[in-house]
Design a protein around this motif. Sequence first.
Motif, PDB file in Angstrom:
ATOM      1  N   HIS A  53       0.819  -1.199   0.000  1.00 32.45           N
ATOM      2  CA  HIS A  53       0.000   0.000   0.000  1.00 32.45           C
ATOM      3  C   HIS A  53       0.859   1.257   0.000  1.00 32.45           C
ATOM      4  CE1 HIS A  53      -3.422  -2.647   1.097  1.00 32.45           C
ATOM      5  NE2 HIS A  53      -4.143  -1.685   0.549  1.00 32.45           N
ATOM      6  N   GLU A  54       1.945   1.229   0.774  1.00 30.62           N
ATOM      7  CA  GLU A  54       2.809   2.404   0.850  1.00 30.62           C
ATOM      8  C   GLU A  54       3.531   2.659  -0.469  1.00 30.62           C
ATOM      9  OE1 GLU A  54       3.050   4.621   3.230  1.00 30.62           O
ATOM     10  OE2 GLU A  54       1.521   3.550   4.374  1.00 30.62           O
ATOM     11  N   ARG A 107       2.356   1.928  -3.436  1.00 28.93           N
ATOM     12  CA  ARG A 107       1.439   2.212  -4.540  1.00 28.93           C
ATOM     13  C   ARG A 107       1.390   3.708  -4.855  1.00 28.93           C
ATOM     14  NH1 ARG A 107      -4.587  -0.138  -4.881  1.00 28.93           N
ATOM     15  NH2 ARG A 107      -3.556  -1.647  -6.234  1.00 28.93           N
ATOM     16  N   THR A 108       1.334   4.565  -3.830  1.00 22.04           N
ATOM     17  CA  THR A 108       1.187   6.005  -4.072  1.00 22.04           C
ATOM     18  C   THR A 108       2.390   6.597  -4.799  1.00 22.04           C
ATOM     19  OG1 THR A 108      -0.270   6.241  -2.161  1.00 22.04           O
ATOM     20  CG2 THR A 108       0.816   8.239  -2.970  1.00 22.04           C
ATOM     21  N   PRO A 109       3.630   6.425  -4.265  1.00 20.75           N
ATOM     22  CA  PRO A 109       4.761   7.005  -5.016  1.00 20.75           C
ATOM     23  C   PRO A 109       4.931   6.391  -6.404  1.00 20.75           C
ATOM     24  CG  PRO A 109       5.545   5.598  -3.233  1.00 20.75           C
ATOM     25  CD  PRO A 109       4.082   5.790  -3.024  1.00 20.75           C
ATOM     26  N   THR A 142       2.558   5.344  -8.336  1.00 13.83           N
ATOM     27  CA  THR A 142       1.542   5.951  -9.199  1.00 13.83           C
ATOM     28  C   THR A 142       2.003   7.310  -9.708  1.00 13.83           C
ATOM     29  OG1 THR A 142      -0.223   4.803  -7.994  1.00 13.83           O
ATOM     30  CG2 THR A 142      -0.854   6.724  -9.300  1.00 13.83           C
ATOM     31  N   VAL A 143       2.650   8.074  -8.828  1.00 14.20           N
ATOM     32  CA  VAL A 143       3.172   9.384  -9.226  1.00 14.20           C
ATOM     33  C   VAL A 143       4.244   9.225 -10.301  1.00 14.20           C
ATOM     34  CG1 VAL A 143       4.405  11.438  -8.437  1.00 14.20           C
ATOM     35  CG2 VAL A 143       2.609  10.424  -7.004  1.00 14.20           C
ATOM     36  N   GLU A 198       3.576  -1.856 -10.905  1.00  9.49           N
ATOM     37  CA  GLU A 198       2.196  -1.615 -10.508  1.00  9.49           C
ATOM     38  C   GLU A 198       1.392  -2.906 -10.506  1.00  9.49           C
ATOM     39  OE1 GLU A 198       1.053   1.549 -13.288  1.00  9.49           O
ATOM     40  OE2 GLU A 198       0.705   2.803 -11.503  1.00  9.49           O
TER      41      GLU A 198
END
Length: 435
Positions: free
Chosen positions: A214-215, A217-219, A221-222, A256
């Motif tokens: 989960h942690e 995934r955000t960076p 995605t950016v 991803e």
Amino acid sequence: MQNIWSRHLRFTLAGLAGSTLAGLYFGHPVYGLTTGLGLYLLWTLYQTRSLAHWLADPNTGHEAPQSMGIWGSFFEKLHKLTQSSRQTQERLRSRIDRIQESTNAMRDGVIMTDALGAMEWWNGAAEHLLGFRRSTDQGQYIYNFIRTPAFKAYFDAKNYRDPLELSSPAKPHIHLQIQISLFGEDDRLIVAKDVSRLHQLEQMRQDFVSNVSHEMRTPLTVISGYLETLVDNADDLPAKWRRAINTMATQSFRMETLISDLILLSRIETGEESENDVPTDVGQLVRQICQDARTLSGENQHDISFEASSEYLINGNENQLRSAFSNLIFNAVKYTPARGKIKVLWFTDSEGGHLSVNDTGAGIDEVHIPRLTERFYRADPSRHKDTGGTGLGLAIVKHVLINHDGSLEIKSRLGEGSEFVCHFPTERLVSKTTD
């Protein structure tokens, strides 16, 4: 013994003849014979009384009554048999005590029950792990103390190939692994092993994978977003950067996909959304997946066919089933050469429901089959570089089937293609006519 009996018989007849002659001497031979018989009877009764007293209370002494003739021989032989039996009992008692001492020294709980589950014996570890009390629980049924329905079903099923895991009824923080073995006339030997540490480590692993995924995934995605922008404007960049940016975009997409698979696998392992089981139309679901597989095939033009010979539904989680079926069918597309055949079949029989995915690909060496459902296990790592596989697809399939009480069967040989079959028990099948 025969010689002793013969001597005893001759001695008895001689005595009776002597008493008869003595009676004849006094003019009453009958009285003499009667007196002789009476004395013999009294002697026999006395010996019988001595035997009865000796057998009734063997603790009065180990020596047999003293006598003569056949009774003396009888007492002597019986005494030897008694001594031999006592020594055998002492040896057996010593062995039993030693076995019980060694079992009590075990850290695993050991319980013996009869065929109905009445507890006959258990060691000290069982008292600690399960809370049994020797003073009051002897003869009680074990499933009155371990009240988990899964344990009662496991106990009665007599299929003890795989162990059962559950929490201790006395100490819920202790996680136990139960293994049962049959012996005698369906008696049970139950071993309860404390696997709390392993359970905690497995939970920590699952939490770590879930949290890290989960942690990340955000960076990621950016990064993927910026790379996608650069790819769209690759014509404005120097030529030497275009290949690097395209490669980074491809690897970012793979990362991803990997993270998505890890999160999905974590949710499936922890049983999230397991309460959302609903009757799922397998035929309709698989037809949609096969249509997506034809799109994925593209220029490879695989011959993908689907046949449903059953109208039964599966009571399960539709999202999980979609993930399992699509992994199998998409894998068949990825690893089957162009214009190869892929046949998907849904059918039911007396053993339950079955979804078969058969392809004409290169096949898999049989030595790899037992490990194919392990995370990141790769039978041929080079193929994953070409297809972008994450190595988690079959692990996802395996855990989806576990959540649906099913199993995965893999049949494959090099050069002969592969077949993956999902088996579902009859309890999971639902008729379309059922409201």
